[in-house]
Design an enzyme around this catalytic site. Structure first.
Site, mmCIF file in Angstrom:
data_model
loop_
_atom_site.group_PDB
_atom_site.id
_atom_site.type_symbol
_atom_site.label_atom_id
_atom_site.label_comp_id
_atom_site.label_asym_id
_atom_site.label_seq_id
_atom_site.Cartn_x
_atom_site.Cartn_y
_atom_site.Cartn_z
ATOM 1 N N LYS A 145 0.869 -1.185 0.000
ATOM 2 C CA LYS A 145 0.000 0.000 0.000
ATOM 3 C C LYS A 145 0.896 1.223 0.000
ATOM 4 O O LYS A 145 2.030 1.169 0.486
ATOM 5 C CB LYS A 145 -0.875 0.022 1.262
ATOM 6 C CG LYS A 145 -2.103 0.887 1.139
ATOM 7 C CD LYS A 145 -3.257 0.124 0.509
ATOM 8 C CE LYS A 145 -4.430 0.998 0.184
ATOM 9 N NZ LYS A 145 -5.573 0.187 -0.264
ATOM 10 N N ASP A 185 -7.049 4.252 -4.501
ATOM 11 C CA ASP A 185 -7.714 4.114 -3.205
ATOM 12 C C ASP A 185 -8.329 5.498 -2.950
ATOM 13 O O ASP A 185 -8.551 6.250 -3.913
ATOM 14 C CB ASP A 185 -6.716 3.696 -2.112
ATOM 15 C CG ASP A 185 -7.394 3.231 -0.813
ATOM 16 O OD1 ASP A 185 -7.864 2.087 -0.764
ATOM 17 O OD2 ASP A 185 -7.476 4.025 0.142
HETATM 18 P P1 NDP Z 1 -12.989 7.716 -2.888
HETATM 19 O O1 NDP Z 1 -11.918 8.707 -2.687
HETATM 20 O O2 NDP Z 1 -13.535 7.492 -4.243
HETATM 21 O O3 NDP Z 1 -14.227 8.031 -1.925
HETATM 22 C C1 NDP Z 1 -14.063 8.105 -0.556
HETATM 23 C C2 NDP Z 1 -15.398 8.442 0.064
HETATM 24 O O4 NDP Z 1 -15.298 8.296 1.485
HETATM 25 C C3 NDP Z 1 -15.820 9.888 -0.179
HETATM 26 O O5 NDP Z 1 -17.209 9.967 -0.205
HETATM 27 C C4 NDP Z 1 -15.227 10.589 1.031
HETATM 28 O O6 NDP Z 1 -15.849 11.825 1.361
HETATM 29 C C5 NDP Z 1 -15.487 9.571 2.109
HETATM 30 N N1 NDP Z 1 -14.527 9.767 3.185
HETATM 31 C C6 NDP Z 1 -13.175 9.710 3.114
HETATM 32 N N2 NDP Z 1 -12.611 9.983 4.294
HETATM 33 C C7 NDP Z 1 -13.641 10.226 5.128
HETATM 34 C C8 NDP Z 1 -13.706 10.547 6.500
HETATM 35 N N3 NDP Z 1 -12.597 10.710 7.251
HETATM 36 N N4 NDP Z 1 -14.948 10.697 7.051
HETATM 37 C C9 NDP Z 1 -16.067 10.554 6.295
HETATM 38 N N5 NDP Z 1 -16.057 10.237 4.992
HETATM 39 C C10 NDP Z 1 -14.864 10.078 4.421
HETATM 40 O O7 NDP Z 1 -12.410 6.351 -2.282
HETATM 41 P P2 NDP Z 1 -12.914 4.858 -2.520
HETATM 42 O O8 NDP Z 1 -14.381 4.823 -2.733
HETATM 43 O O9 NDP Z 1 -12.025 4.247 -3.530
HETATM 44 O O10 NDP Z 1 -12.541 4.199 -1.112
HETATM 45 C C11 NDP Z 1 -13.473 4.093 -0.044
HETATM 46 C C12 NDP Z 1 -13.030 2.994 0.899
HETATM 47 O O11 NDP Z 1 -12.968 1.748 0.186
HETATM 48 C C13 NDP Z 1 -11.637 3.173 1.517
HETATM 49 O O12 NDP Z 1 -11.645 2.602 2.800
HETATM 50 C C14 NDP Z 1 -10.749 2.319 0.613
HETATM 51 O O13 NDP Z 1 -9.575 1.919 1.272
HETATM 52 C C15 NDP Z 1 -11.676 1.161 0.357
HETATM 53 N N6 NDP Z 1 -11.385 0.340 -0.823
HETATM 54 C C16 NDP Z 1 -11.248 0.902 -2.058
HETATM 55 C C17 NDP Z 1 -11.014 0.099 -3.155
HETATM 56 C C18 NDP Z 1 -10.952 0.629 -4.539
HETATM 57 O O14 NDP Z 1 -10.804 -0.164 -5.461
HETATM 58 N N7 NDP Z 1 -11.079 1.937 -4.754
HETATM 59 C C19 NDP Z 1 -10.822 -1.350 -3.002
HETATM 60 C C20 NDP Z 1 -11.060 -1.850 -1.670
HETATM 61 C C21 NDP Z 1 -11.308 -1.007 -0.630
HETATM 62 P P3 NDP Z 1 -15.064 13.200 1.065
HETATM 63 O O15 NDP Z 1 -15.108 13.363 -0.409
HETATM 64 O O16 NDP Z 1 -15.829 14.230 1.801
HETATM 65 O O17 NDP Z 1 -13.663 13.032 1.598
HETATM 66 O O1 2IT Z 2 -7.882 -1.644 -0.730
HETATM 67 C C1 2IT Z 2 -7.833 -2.145 -1.871
HETATM 68 O O2 2IT Z 2 -7.975 -3.358 -2.073
HETATM 69 C C2 2IT Z 2 -7.618 -1.238 -3.009
HETATM 70 N N1 2IT Z 2 -7.546 -0.026 -2.818
HETATM 71 C C3 2IT Z 2 -7.445 -1.797 -4.402
HETATM 72 C C4 2IT Z 2 -6.037 -2.260 -4.609
HETATM 73 C C5 2IT Z 2 -5.699 -2.681 -6.011
HETATM 74 O O3 2IT Z 2 -4.517 -2.972 -6.209
HETATM 75 O O4 2IT Z 2 -6.558 -2.733 -6.881
#
Ligand code: NDP
Ligand code: 2IT
Length: 464
Positions: A145, A185
């Site tokens: 990461k 992420d």
């Molecule tokens: P994005 O940046 O696309 O979206 C993040 C979302 O979460 C936004 O709505 C953001 O709001 C909100 N958010 C972030 N920080 C906070 C906080 N401190 N309090 C409240 N809301 C918050 O990220 P992703 O959708 O990609 O990621 C979301 C989660 O999923 C994370 O935990 C990530 O690690 C996990 N994840 C992502 C993967 C991927 O493929 N993208 C894969 C597996 C897990 P705001 O815009 O106001 O900050």
């Molecule tokens: O938390 C996760 O699994 C991710 N942000 C996706 C990682 C990836 O390599 O696609």
């Protein structure tokens, strides 16, 4: 940090037998001493130690080889300065990181997070979870990461580009398609990946699958943007099936409104459910009529193109907006926390359970606190930890790597079918290793299922 340490001492959140409990606490004392000031990392390791330590007591070969101790120590941590110049011509300095956690099963693989809260402890927790998650996918990927404390919010495209170029100028020395393959992420989506890829290509003079989540025109895979959210809902569906239930007609509460939340919402709607909420860091919206396909398309444009705030939804569609609140008080059949770590606490879990919520699947990484997890496990609520239920994103990243190596691309249907099967297999692995007196404990199942493969590979590879 002190609060978390207290919590670990106060109770085993995972049904750990009493005899093993003191071994867990001893193990945690060492982890905390070696990694001071990193409560999120302690929390993630503790959750795994609670299931793996009792399990290892029946498997002395793993204990003897000190697998857990080795897994909790990153193979390599890279930390670097990221200088860049903002639109006013002023110097800015951020900190960049890449944690190369474990390469027993393949090249390091995991996302990059750009968020002001990023520091070593957050990325170590995410890298640690990623190792288990990637193992569960059955694809050949180790875990890693990275990211930065850079905040893309409010920055111009040119500022984001200059930052990404500077970040990659250092990172490119440490990654390549067979060594370490980052992806997105929080705060790292299509725009950032484009700038990062462009800079890698310029410096290394290689067009290669060094990043995943790329655009379709230049090496990306169909379904990668959708994969985490879709996969999470597929996993939820598998859990509900074990109780003879489905998402048809179910109400769903979702947090976040980024990549994962958007596609989780899309899949819930496709499977006949009704999505009631979405959120961002300013609060949540509650639409009692349900967020339908058209409204969701509007949210996608708001968030991905206009980069606006979720409260604008309430004005547009006459829904309610609750400033500074999380959505867990809204009565629902299923809950999908898809925003960030520790966004759902003990009280929230109690409210969800008392409102009749039947299942919780984590789209985010570690969104439920240990106390919340304990409430779900104790009440018999179906509860999937992120390392199982959000593995669909990295799984399709693995499929993107395969397509890049073969220099061809699979159809949407083919990738979706593979994703669905991977999520089903992860569910079966959790069922196989997660049996306990209350039924299926998905936390135990995911931890042991993920651990087994890594442990065997590490033993086979010698003193690694
Ligand atoms: P994005 O940046 O696309 O979206 C993040 C979302 O979460 C936004 O709505 C953001 O709001 C909100 N958010 C972030 N920080 C906070 C906080 N401190 N309090 C409240 N809301 C918050 O990220 P992703 O959708 O990609 O990621 C979301 C989660 O999923 C994370 O935990 C990530 O690690 C996990 N994840 C992502 C993967 C991927 O493929 N993208 C894969 C597996 C897990 P705001 O815009 O106001 O900050
Ligand atoms: O938390 C996760 O699994 C991710 N942000 C996706 C990682 C990836 O390599 O696609």
């Amino acid at each position: 940090m002190e609060t978390k340490t207290e919590t670990f001492k106060a109770k085993a959140s995972n049904g750990t037998p009493q005899a093993s409990s003191s071994h867990v606490e001893k193990f945690m004392e060492i982890i905390i001493a070696k990694n001071p000031g990193e409560p999120e990392f302690h929390q993630a390791v503790h959750e795994v130690a609670e299931t793996i330590i009792p399990y290892q007591e029946q498997h002395p070969e793993f204990q003897k080889a000190k697998i857990l101790e080795r897994i909790a120590e990153p193979e390599r941590v890279i930390m670097f300065r990221v200088p860049w110049i903002d639109d006013n011509g002023e110097y800015q300095v951020n900190r960049g990181f890449r944690i190369q956690m474990n390469s027993a099963l393949g090249p390091y693989k995991g996302g990059l997070r750009f968020h002001p809260t990023v520091y070593l402890g957050i990325l170590k927790f995410l890298a640690f979870e990623q190792v288990f998650k990637n193992s569960l996918t059955t694809l050949p990927m180790g875990g890693g990461k990275g990211g930065s404390d850079f905040d893309p919010k409010g920055k111009s495209d040119m500022e984001v580009m200059r930052f990404c170029q500077s970040f990659m100028t250092e990172l490119c020395r440490h990654i390549d398609a067979n060594t370490d393959v980052p992806a997105g992420d929080i705060g790292v989506g299509g725009r950032e990946l484009g700038y990062l890829f462009g800079q890698y290509k310029r410096i290394r003079n290689e067009f290669t699958g060094v990043l995943t989540g790329k655009s379709l025109e230049w090496g990306g895979s169909l379904i990668r943007p959708e994969a985490t959210g879709y996969g999470c809902v597929y996993f939820m569906d598998e859990m509900l099936k074990t109780k003879g239930k489905s998402l048809k007609g179910a109400t769903a509460v979702i947090s976040g409104s980024g990549n994962v939340a958007q596609y989780a919402a899309e899949k819930v709607i496709q499977m006949g459910g009704k999505v009631l909420t979405l959120s961002d860091s300013e609060g949540f919206i509650y639409d009692k009529d349900g967020i339908d396909v058209k409204k969701l398309a509007w949210v996608m444009e708001l968030k991905n193109i206009k980069r606006g705030r979720i409260k604008e939804y309430a004005e547009k569609f006459s829904a309610d907006f609750y400033a500074g609140k999380t959505p867990w008080g809204v009565k629902c059949d299923v809950a999908l926390p898809c925003a960030t770590q520790n966004e759902l606490g003990e009280k929230d879990a109690e409210v969800l359970v008392s409102n009749g919520c039947a299942a919780v699947a984590e789209g985010a990484n570690m969104p439920c606190t240990p106390e919340a997890m304990h409430v779900f496990l104790k009440s018999g609520t179906l509860y999937a930890p992120g390392k199982a239920s959000n593995a669909g994103g990295v799984a399709v990243s693995g499929l993107e790597m395969s397509q890049n190596s073969m220099r061809l691309s699979w159809s949407r249907e083919e990738v979706d079918e593979r994703l669905r099967n991977i999520m089903k297999n992860i569910h079966s692995t959790c069922v196989k290793y997660g049996q306990d007196e209350k039924g299926i404990n998905y936390v135990k199942g995911a931890n042991i299922g993920g651990f087994m493969k890594i442990a065997r590979a590490m033993i086979a590879q010698g003193h690694v």
